[in-house]
Scaffold this motif. Structure first.
Motif, PDB file in Angstrom:
ATOM      1  N   ASN A  37       0.807  -1.222   0.000  1.00 44.35           N
ATOM      2  CA  ASN A  37       0.000   0.000   0.000  1.00 44.35           C
ATOM      3  C   ASN A  37       0.841   1.274   0.000  1.00 44.35           C
ATOM      4  OD1 ASN A  37       0.922  -0.126   2.628  1.00 44.35           O
ATOM      5  ND2 ASN A  37      -1.095   0.039   3.582  1.00 44.35           N
ATOM      6  N   GLY A  75       0.495  -4.537   4.000  1.00 44.22           N
ATOM      7  CA  GLY A  75      -0.057  -3.557   3.075  1.00 44.22           C
ATOM      8  C   GLY A  75      -1.087  -4.087   2.111  1.00 44.22           C
ATOM      9  N   ASP A  77      -4.401  -4.105   1.744  1.00 41.88           N
ATOM     10  CA  ASP A  77      -5.533  -3.426   2.376  1.00 41.88           C
ATOM     11  C   ASP A  77      -6.767  -3.341   1.490  1.00 41.88           C
ATOM     12  OD1 ASP A  77      -4.114  -2.982   4.716  1.00 41.88           O
ATOM     13  OD2 ASP A  77      -3.341  -1.043   4.047  1.00 41.88           O
ATOM     14  N   SER A  78      -6.691  -3.924   0.298  1.00 40.36           N
ATOM     15  CA  SER A  78      -7.837  -3.865  -0.613  1.00 40.36           C
ATOM     16  C   SER A  78      -7.789  -5.051  -1.562  1.00 40.36           C
ATOM     17  CB  SER A  78      -7.808  -2.564  -1.432  1.00 40.36           C
ATOM     18  OG  SER A  78      -6.714  -2.571  -2.334  1.00 40.36           O
ATOM     19  N   GLN A  81      -5.000  -4.607  -4.128  1.00 40.26           N
ATOM     20  CA  GLN A  81      -3.656  -4.953  -3.672  1.00 40.26           C
ATOM     21  C   GLN A  81      -3.473  -6.458  -3.551  1.00 40.26           C
ATOM     22  OE1 GLN A  81      -3.966  -2.478  -0.275  1.00 40.26           O
ATOM     23  NE2 GLN A  81      -3.167  -0.654  -1.306  1.00 40.26           N
ATOM     24  N   ASN A 103      -3.588 -10.196   4.207  1.00 41.04           N
ATOM     25  CA  ASN A 103      -2.887  -9.161   4.960  1.00 41.04           C
ATOM     26  C   ASN A 103      -2.137  -9.860   6.096  1.00 41.04           C
ATOM     27  OD1 ASN A 103      -2.677  -7.253   7.355  1.00 41.04           O
ATOM     28  ND2 ASN A 103      -3.394  -5.825   5.809  1.00 41.04           N
TER      29      ASN A 103
END
Length: 306
Positions: A37, A75, A77-78, A81, A103
């Motif tokens: 991220n 990182g 986080d979505s 990603q 994550n």
């Protein structure tokens, strides 16, 4: 050779553990980490490749022979990603169906079969929960400026602020001040101001002062206990909020909700850990608190083998 692999990829260090399909550990390897991220796909992809491809070559392994690889990466986080991380590994010729990406902070959730919570407080802090539907919910962990409540960074900042207030004549905490001065070598407000501004983005440096709160508390000074309890309450709020956000307040199942503790603040600060556990036991009788027996790296490998 067919094999399983687990990865724990932090912002600074990446770790990889490989086990043959017959159950023999091939090795544990270390390299440079990366955070998707903040570093972005291109830089992370480069770091992943520079670490993983030489490990495979040196051990005469092929990516396409990996039965399953579980990646716990900082990182993620979505969904985007997660897909970018998966893309990096497919480009290294790992089969898409063999890749699992999480994550790094949520990895312990997957050691529980039912509703569960993970609370992490180390340099930063974050909470994840999985509700009855299996959906994973998150609270906190948006960096030390926006959140990281109850973390080592925030506790360290509270220590520094108390020491500064003592110098300024606004607080009376001679024990905490002395501990801070001995560790930092800083004795004036000007010096502390420069130090904090220079280190504001160095979370680990600020967090290193968090241990002084417990030391001052053990030496009998109220200021240390006050800081610990402020952080305790912030961490309880993280648990409460992610519990409600995941709909666990509606849970009517017979099995307990497992809450996993991880991170140095929770595991090493005995005063905070014990008091937080007492509050959670009182407020959430359906929760049982656990500490993982395995590291994040070993947990990733175990998940790969499932």
């Amino acid at each position: 050779m067919k094999y399983y692999a687990g990865l724990d990829i932090g912002g600074s260090v990446a770790r990889m553990k490989i086990e043959s399909a017959e159950g023999n550990v091939i090795g544990e390897f270390y390299g440079t980490g990366g955070t998707m991220n903040t570093d972005g796909f291109e830089l992370c992809n480069e770091k992943y490749r520079k670490f993983i491809l030489p490990v495979l070559k040196e051990n005469h392994l092929k990516a396409e022979d990996c039965v399953r690889i579980c990646i716990a990466a900082s990182g993620i986080d979505s969904k985007r990603q997660e897909e970018e991380c998966m893309r990096s590994f497919t480009e290294m010729r790992f089969k898409q169906e063999s890749i699992a990406v999480y994550n790094d902070c949520e990895i312990f959730l997957h050691m529980s079969s039912g509703p569960a919570i993970v609370l992490i407080s180390g340099t930063g802090s974050i909470a994840f929960a999985r509700g009855e539907s299996g959906e994973i919910t998150r609270c906190g962990g948006w960096g030390h400026v926006l959140s990281d409540e109850g973390s080592g960074f925030h506790m360290g900042m509270k220590v520094i602020k108390e020491a500064a207030s003592h110098i300024d004549g606004r607080q009376n905490c001679p024990v905490l001040y002395q501990l801070f001065a001995e560790k930092s070598g800083l004795t004036t407000l000007d010096e502390i101001n420069v130090f904090v501004n220079d280190c504001l983005m160095e979370k680990a440096e600020i967090a290193s002062y968090s241990i002084l709160a417990e030391k001052a508390c053990i030496m009998g000074e109220e200021a240390g206990l006050k800081i610990i309890r402020e952080c305790r309450d912030e961490l309880f709020a993280l648990v409460r909020d992610v519990y409600n956000k995941a709909g666990l307040h509606k849970y009517r199942g017979e099995e307990p909700i497992e809450l996993w503790y991880w991170g140095s603040v929770l595991l090493k600060n005995k005063i905070l850990g014990a008091e937080l556990s007492q509050i959670i036991d009182r407020e959430f009788p359906k929760i049982i608190i656990k500490v993982p027996e395995l590291s994040a790296l070993d947990t990733a490998l175990e998940l790969a083998k499932r």
